[in-house]
Write a protein that holds these residues in place. Structure first.
Motif, short mmCIF file in Angstrom:
data_model
loop_
_atom_site.label_atom_id
_atom_site.label_comp_id
_atom_site.label_asym_id
_atom_site.label_seq_id
_atom_site.Cartn_x
_atom_site.Cartn_y
_atom_site.Cartn_z
N ASP A 1 -34.76 -13.13 4.11
CA ASP A 1 -34.15 -11.87 3.65
C ASP A 1 -33.47 -12.03 2.29
O ASP A 1 -33.35 -11.06 1.54
CB ASP A 1 -33.11 -11.38 4.67
CG ASP A 1 -33.72 -10.94 5.98
OD1 ASP A 1 -34.97 -10.89 6.06
OD2 ASP A 1 -32.96 -10.65 6.92
N GLN A 2 -33.02 -13.25 2.00
CA GLN A 2 -32.29 -13.49 0.76
C GLN A 2 -33.17 -13.36 -0.48
O GLN A 2 -32.66 -13.34 -1.60
CB GLN A 2 -31.63 -14.87 0.78
CG GLN A 2 -32.57 -16.06 0.78
CD GLN A 2 -32.99 -16.48 2.18
OE1 GLN A 2 -33.12 -15.66 3.08
NE2 GLN A 2 -33.20 -17.78 2.36
N TYR B 1 -22.92 -8.68 3.00
CA TYR B 1 -24.27 -9.21 3.24
C TYR B 1 -24.07 -10.65 3.69
O TYR B 1 -23.62 -11.50 2.93
CB TYR B 1 -25.09 -9.09 1.97
CG TYR B 1 -25.36 -7.64 1.62
CD1 TYR B 1 -26.56 -7.04 1.99
CD2 TYR B 1 -24.39 -6.86 0.99
CE1 TYR B 1 -26.79 -5.69 1.72
CE2 TYR B 1 -24.62 -5.52 0.72
CZ TYR B 1 -25.82 -4.95 1.09
OH TYR B 1 -26.04 -3.61 0.83
N GLU C 1 -35.57 -16.05 7.83
CA GLU C 1 -36.69 -15.13 7.65
C GLU C 1 -36.94 -14.81 6.17
O GLU C 1 -37.91 -14.12 5.85
CB GLU C 1 -36.41 -13.83 8.41
CG GLU C 1 -36.31 -14.00 9.92
CD GLU C 1 -37.61 -14.49 10.53
OE1 GLU C 1 -38.68 -14.10 10.02
OE2 GLU C 1 -37.56 -15.26 11.51
N GLU D 1 -35.37 -10.78 -0.81
CA GLU D 1 -35.76 -9.39 -0.98
C GLU D 1 -35.18 -8.82 -2.27
O GLU D 1 -34.05 -9.12 -2.65
CB GLU D 1 -35.30 -8.57 0.22
CG GLU D 1 -35.94 -8.96 1.54
CD GLU D 1 -37.43 -8.72 1.57
OE1 GLU D 1 -37.87 -7.75 0.90
OE2 GLU D 1 -38.16 -9.48 2.25
N ILE E 1 -28.22 -10.96 6.68
CA ILE E 1 -29.26 -11.52 5.81
C ILE E 1 -29.77 -12.77 6.52
O ILE E 1 -29.14 -13.83 6.48
CB ILE E 1 -28.69 -11.88 4.42
CG1 ILE E 1 -28.17 -10.64 3.71
CG2 ILE E 1 -29.74 -12.59 3.58
CD1 ILE E 1 -29.22 -9.62 3.36
N ASN E 2 -30.89 -12.62 7.21
CA ASN E 2 -31.43 -13.74 7.99
C ASN E 2 -32.10 -14.72 7.04
O ASN E 2 -33.21 -14.50 6.56
CB ASN E 2 -32.42 -13.23 9.03
CG ASN E 2 -32.80 -14.32 10.03
OD1 ASN E 2 -32.95 -15.49 9.66
ND2 ASN E 2 -32.94 -13.95 11.28
#
Length: 236
Positions: free
Chosen positions: A40-41, A8, A38, A43, A34-35
Motif C-alpha cells: 500500500d505504501q 496513515y 501488500e 500507491e 497502510i498494509n
C-alpha cells in the motif's frame, strides 16, 4: 469541534508513536491502514503525502493556516502535533525545548535506525550473518545503556515530564527480547519503560494497533520482496 486527523498507519514503532501522542493529547484521529506487506505504501495517492513511501504520515484537515496539510516522517509529525496542541513539548523554557529535541533526534538518528537493523538481521534476514547480528546487537546494548544512564538522572528523557522524546523512543524498545536485550540489565530504563507501558493512553494506542494488525503479515517470498527486496525499489 475539530475535525479528526487522518493517520496513515501500520503498527510499527514509528506508527505507534503517532497514535500514542494522539491518545495522550486527547486528539481525535482516524486510522487509515497502510498494509506494508501488500505494498500500500507504493500507491500513488499515498506517495503524494509520503514521497519516501514510508508510514506513518498524517493529513490534518485544519492546518496552521486553516487549510489541510500533510506531514510525513514520524519525528516531524510529533513536533507538528505537539505544536498544534501545545502538549508534550515544553514551551516555557528554550532549554527544556532543546533538551526535548536532542533526545527526539537521538531516537530518530540512532535508536530507530540501529534497532531497526538489529531487528532485521536477527529476525527477518533470509540468512544469518553473524557479523551483522553481533554488530547491531552490541549497538542496541550501547544505546540502551545511553538511555539507562540518562534515566538515572531524570524521570524522563528530557527531564521531569513526559515529552515527545519519550513517546518516540518507547515503542522501539517493546521488542527488546528480539533485539537481544534484557531490561534487567538496564534498571533505570526498565522502570521508565514499565511506567510508560502502564499509562492508559499508551494502552489504548497499542490496542488500536493490534486491531489493525489483525490482517497480519505473512512473511512469504512476495512479502520479503515488497519489504526488503528489489520490489521496493522497482515500485518507487
Amino acid at each position: 469541534m475539530a475535525s479528526p486527523i487522518d493517520i496513515y498507519f501500520w503498527p510499527t514503532p514509528n506508527g505507534n508513536k503517532v497514535t500514542i501522542f494522539c491518545e495522550e493529547a486527547g486528539l481525535e484521529y482516524d486510522l487509515k491502514p497502510i498494509n506494508i506487506a501488500e505494498g500500500d505504501q507504493f500507491e500513488e495517492a499515498f506517495l503524494k503525502i509520503s514521497p519516501n513511501n514510508k508510514m506513518p504520515a498524517i493529513v490534518d484537515p485544519e492546518g496552521p493556516d486553516g487549510e489541510p496539510i500533510s506531514v510525513f516522517e514520524s519525528g516531524a509529525i510529533l513536533i507538528y502535533l505537539a505544536e498544534k496542541t501545545g502538549k508534550l513539548f515544553p514551551t516555557d523554557s528554550p532549554r527544556k525545548r532543546y533538551r526535548t529535541l536532542e533526545w527526539l533526534m537521538f531516537q530518530m538518528g540512532g535508536v530507530g535506525p540501529m534497532l531497526g537493523q538489529n531487528h532485521h538481521f536477527r529476525q527477518y534476514a533470509p540468512e544469518k550473518i553473524d557479523y551483522a547480528i553481533e554488530r547491531y546487537t552490541n549497538e542496541a546494548a550501547r544505546l540502551y545503556g545511553v538511555i539507562d544512564k540518562r534515566l538515572s538522572e531524570s524521570a524522563y528523557l528530557a527531564g521531569d515530564e513526559l515529552t515527545i522524546a519519550d513517546i518516540a523512543t518507547w515503542p522501539w524498545l517493546t521488542n527488546h527480547e528480539n533485539q537481544g536485550q534484557d531490561l534487567d540489565d538496564f534498571p533505570h530504563l526498565k522502570k521508565w519503560f514499565e511506567g510508560i507501558k502502564e499509562r492508559p493512553a499508551v494502552g489504548r494506542a497499542m490496542e488500536r494497533g493490534k486491531e489493525v494488525a489483525e490482517a497480519g503479515l505473512t512473511l512469504d517470498e512476495k512479502t520479503r520482496d515488497t519489504l526488503f527486496g528489489k520490489g521496493q525499489y522497482r515500485r518507487r
